[in-house]
Design a protein around this motif. Structure first.
Motif, PDB file in Angstrom:
ATOM      1  N   ALA A  39      58.541  13.445   0.153  1.00  0.00           N
ATOM      2  CA  ALA A  39      58.545  12.349   1.264  1.00  0.00           C
ATOM      3  C   ALA A  39      59.716  12.333   2.084  1.00  0.00           C
ATOM      4  CB  ALA A  39      58.196  10.974   0.567  1.00  0.00           C
ATOM      5  N   ARG A  40      61.021  12.797   1.493  1.00  0.00           N
ATOM      6  CA  ARG A  40      62.026  12.995   2.275  1.00  0.00           C
ATOM      7  C   ARG A  40      62.437  14.229   2.988  1.00  0.00           C
ATOM      8  NH1 ARG A  40      64.819   8.488   2.437  1.00  0.00           N
ATOM      9  NH2 ARG A  40      64.603   6.699   0.645  1.00  0.00           N
ATOM     10  N   ILE A  41      61.593  15.241   2.938  1.00  0.00           N
ATOM     11  CA  ILE A  41      61.700  16.681   3.195  1.00  0.00           C
ATOM     12  C   ILE A  41      61.308  16.863   4.861  1.00  0.00           C
ATOM     13  CG2 ILE A  41      61.058  19.070   2.989  1.00  0.00           C
ATOM     14  CD1 ILE A  41      61.031  18.855   0.343  1.00  0.00           C
ATOM     15  N   VAL A  42      61.985  17.588   5.664  1.00  0.00           N
ATOM     16  CA  VAL A  42      61.418  17.999   7.218  1.00  0.00           C
ATOM     17  C   VAL A  42      61.465  19.605   7.016  1.00  0.00           C
ATOM     18  CG1 VAL A  42      61.906  17.923   9.469  1.00  0.00           C
ATOM     19  CG2 VAL A  42      62.522  15.978   8.241  1.00  0.00           C
ATOM     20  N   ILE A  43      60.553  20.041   7.028  1.00  0.00           N
ATOM     21  CA  ILE A  43      60.568  21.631   7.192  1.00  0.00           C
ATOM     22  C   ILE A  43      60.777  21.799   8.809  1.00  0.00           C
ATOM     23  CG2 ILE A  43      59.160  23.784   7.000  1.00  0.00           C
ATOM     24  CD1 ILE A  43      57.743  22.671   4.866  1.00  0.00           C
ATOM     25  N   ALA A  44      61.947  22.608   8.933  1.00  0.00           N
ATOM     26  CA  ALA A  44      62.501  22.864  10.294  1.00  0.00           C
ATOM     27  C   ALA A  44      62.452  24.356  10.513  1.00  0.00           C
ATOM     28  CB  ALA A  44      63.997  22.310  10.257  1.00  0.00           C
ATOM     29  N   ILE A  45      61.619  24.498  11.594  1.00  0.00           N
ATOM     30  CA  ILE A  45      61.189  25.829  11.869  1.00  0.00           C
ATOM     31  C   ILE A  45      61.934  26.261  13.145  1.00  0.00           C
ATOM     32  CG2 ILE A  45      59.322  27.734  12.435  1.00  0.00           C
ATOM     33  CD1 ILE A  45      57.449  25.792  11.543  1.00  0.00           C
ATOM     34  N   ASN A  46      63.074  26.820  12.838  1.00  0.00           N
ATOM     35  CA  ASN A  46      64.227  27.345  13.808  1.00  0.00           C
ATOM     36  C   ASN A  46      63.771  28.617  14.489  1.00  0.00           C
ATOM     37  OD1 ASN A  46      66.580  27.380  15.255  1.00  0.00           O
ATOM     38  ND2 ASN A  46      67.695  28.233  13.553  1.00  0.00           N
ATOM     39  N   CYS A  47      64.285  29.076  15.595  1.00  0.00           N
ATOM     40  CA  CYS A  47      64.082  30.268  16.432  1.00  0.00           C
ATOM     41  C   CYS A  47      62.833  30.157  17.123  1.00  0.00           C
ATOM     42  CB  CYS A  47      64.347  31.363  15.829  1.00  0.00           C
ATOM     43  SG  CYS A  47      65.991  31.550  14.898  1.00  0.00           S
ATOM     44  N   ALA A  48      62.476  28.751  17.519  1.00  0.00           N
ATOM     45  CA  ALA A  48      61.220  28.804  18.615  1.00  0.00           C
ATOM     46  C   ALA A  48      61.300  29.646  19.593  1.00  0.00           C
ATOM     47  CB  ALA A  48      60.962  27.356  18.821  1.00  0.00           C
ATOM     48  N   ASP A  49      62.262  30.015  19.954  1.00  0.00           N
ATOM     49  CA  ASP A  49      62.308  30.914  21.432  1.00  0.00           C
ATOM     50  C   ASP A  49      61.989  32.406  20.941  1.00  0.00           C
ATOM     51  OD1 ASP A  49      64.965  30.374  19.759  1.00  0.00           O
ATOM     52  OD2 ASP A  49      65.514  32.056  21.124  1.00  0.00           O
ATOM     53  N   LYS A  50      61.986  32.692  19.689  1.00  0.00           N
ATOM     54  CA  LYS A  50      61.594  34.068  19.183  1.00  0.00           C
ATOM     55  C   LYS A  50      60.162  34.098  18.956  1.00  0.00           C
ATOM     56  CE  LYS A  50      65.852  35.484  18.895  1.00  0.00           C
ATOM     57  NZ  LYS A  50      66.274  36.565  19.796  1.00  0.00           N
ATOM     58  N   ALA A  51      59.441  32.844  19.162  1.00  0.00           N
ATOM     59  CA  ALA A  51      57.894  32.985  19.072  1.00  0.00           C
ATOM     60  C   ALA A  51      57.316  33.976  20.176  1.00  0.00           C
ATOM     61  CB  ALA A  51      57.352  31.634  19.276  1.00  0.00           C
ATOM     62  N   GLU A  52      56.143  34.771  19.695  1.00  0.00           N
ATOM     63  CA  GLU A  52      55.571  35.610  20.467  1.00  0.00           C
ATOM     64  C   GLU A  52      54.677  34.852  21.597  1.00  0.00           C
ATOM     65  OE1 GLU A  52      55.951  38.697  20.800  1.00  0.00           O
ATOM     66  OE2 GLU A  52      56.936  38.941  19.208  1.00  0.00           O
ATOM     67  N   PRO A  53      54.414  35.056  22.815  1.00  0.00           N
ATOM     68  CA  PRO A  53      55.096  36.451  23.374  1.00  0.00           C
ATOM     69  C   PRO A  53      56.546  35.796  23.895  1.00  0.00           C
ATOM     70  CG  PRO A  53      53.476  35.439  24.994  1.00  0.00           C
ATOM     71  CD  PRO A  53      53.515  34.605  23.583  1.00  0.00           C
ATOM     72  N   THR A  54      57.495  36.596  23.547  1.00  0.00           N
ATOM     73  CA  THR A  54      58.861  36.479  23.934  1.00  0.00           C
ATOM     74  C   THR A  54      59.080  37.150  25.547  1.00  0.00           C
ATOM     75  OG1 THR A  54      59.623  38.520  23.183  1.00  0.00           O
ATOM     76  CG2 THR A  54      59.910  36.745  21.823  1.00  0.00           C
ATOM     77  N   SER A  55      60.106  36.143  26.040  1.00  0.00           N
ATOM     78  CA  SER A  55      60.439  36.526  27.485  1.00  0.00           C
ATOM     79  C   SER A  55      61.766  36.633  27.848  1.00  0.00           C
ATOM     80  CB  SER A  55      59.894  35.365  28.276  1.00  0.00           C
ATOM     81  OG  SER A  55      60.091  35.458  29.823  1.00  0.00           O
ATOM     82  N   ARG A  56      62.163  37.526  28.398  1.00  0.00           N
ATOM     83  CA  ARG A  56      63.721  37.630  28.715  1.00  0.00           C
ATOM     84  C   ARG A  56      64.020  36.987  30.053  1.00  0.00           C
ATOM     85  NH1 ARG A  56      65.060  44.172  27.616  1.00  0.00           N
ATOM     86  NH2 ARG A  56      64.406  44.136  25.406  1.00  0.00           N
ATOM     87  N   GLU A  57      62.830  36.475  30.785  1.00  0.00           N
ATOM     88  CA  GLU A  57      63.057  35.868  32.203  1.00  0.00           C
ATOM     89  C   GLU A  57      63.619  34.316  32.343  1.00  0.00           C
ATOM     90  OE1 GLU A  57      59.632  36.543  34.348  1.00  0.00           O
ATOM     91  OE2 GLU A  57      59.849  38.782  34.340  1.00  0.00           O
ATOM     92  N   SER A  58      63.251  33.729  30.991  1.00  0.00           N
ATOM     93  CA  SER A  58      63.364  32.111  30.829  1.00  0.00           C
ATOM     94  C   SER A  58      63.582  32.044  29.528  1.00  0.00           C
ATOM     95  CB  SER A  58      62.473  31.528  31.441  1.00  0.00           C
ATOM     96  OG  SER A  58      62.442  30.110  31.262  1.00  0.00           O
TER      97      SER A  58
END
Length: 229
Positions: free
Chosen positions: A157-176
């Motif tokens: 009940a006190r846990i947050v599962i925190a998924i880091n590196c959202a910017d690495k999710a596909e499809p990645t972009s180098r432009e923004s």
């Protein structure tokens, strides 16, 4: 086990970053924190524990949330059993503190998990929120699931599962550095998948990026919700 305080601030510094935390000190008064001896004083601490594998971004997440480079963002903590904290005093008397606590990397092996968590058992029992850090680009949850099943189930009940590196999710972009619609769709699917795999409510699964400062408000808001249940 030694707890090393890396920085100490007044809570106003944090509530200025996240205004919805304004009433947190008063809400926490309804609960008893962990008794902690510091500088010949006895204080009451409300701890947020950051747990996860080395290199997944526990330290950088604390830095991003607090707005200070208080934690070393290397794997050095994996070589010690010490815990490192950033502290916020909740009253003028400095008798109550909100603590962001960075624990050494776990979920590497059953042996080290048992060793570390035996040391942290008291901290887990008294903590107000556990932020369990995963990465958006990881797929193997074998050790994490074993850890949840064997050690963390009483604290769900006190846990947050925190998924880091959202910017690495596909499809990645180098432009923004902004997330694209496709990335957001994939991250929402990731949230749903992690929610089902770990048997956790989806609201307790948050994607974000510590490096790019993405979705930090949502992460902090869910931490607030877990602390005040």
């Amino acid at each position: 086990m030694q707890i090393t305080i890396t920085r100490e601030y007044h809570f106003d510094k944090l509530s200025a970053r996240f205004p919805f935390l304004e009433y947190l000190p008063e809400e926490l008064r309804r609960h008893s924190g962990r008794i902690f001896n510091r500088d010949e004083r006895t204080t009451e601490d409300y701890q947020i524990l950051f747990i996860g594998k080395s290199g997944y971004g526990k330290s950088s997440t604390i830095n991003a949330l607090t707005g200070h480079n208080a934690m070393q963002t290397s794997d050095i903590e994996a070589c010690t059993k010490d815990a490192f904290t950033v502290e916020y005093s909740l009253n003028a008397q400095k008798t109550r503190y909100l603590s962001f606590c960075d624990l050494p990397g776990i979920a590497e092996s059953e042996k080290t998990d048992n060793e570390y968590l035996a040391l942290y058992e008291n901290m887990l029992y008294h903590c107000f929120c556990i932020v369990y850090v995963l990465r958006a680009d990881m797929r193997d949850y074998t050790r994490d699931l074993a850890l949840f099943r064997d050690k963390l189930s009483p604290y769900r009940a006190r846990i947050v599962i925190a998924i880091n590196c959202a910017d690495k999710a596909e499809p990645t972009s180098r432009e923004s550095t902004d997330l694209t619609g496709e990335q957001i769709d994939n991250l929402e699917r990731k949230r749903s998948s992690v929610s089902q795999i770990f048997h956790m409510p989806k609201e307790q699964v948050i994607y974000y990026s510590a490096r790019e400062r993405i979705n930090l408000d949502a992460l902090m808001h869910q931490i607030y919700n877990r602390m005040t249940i």
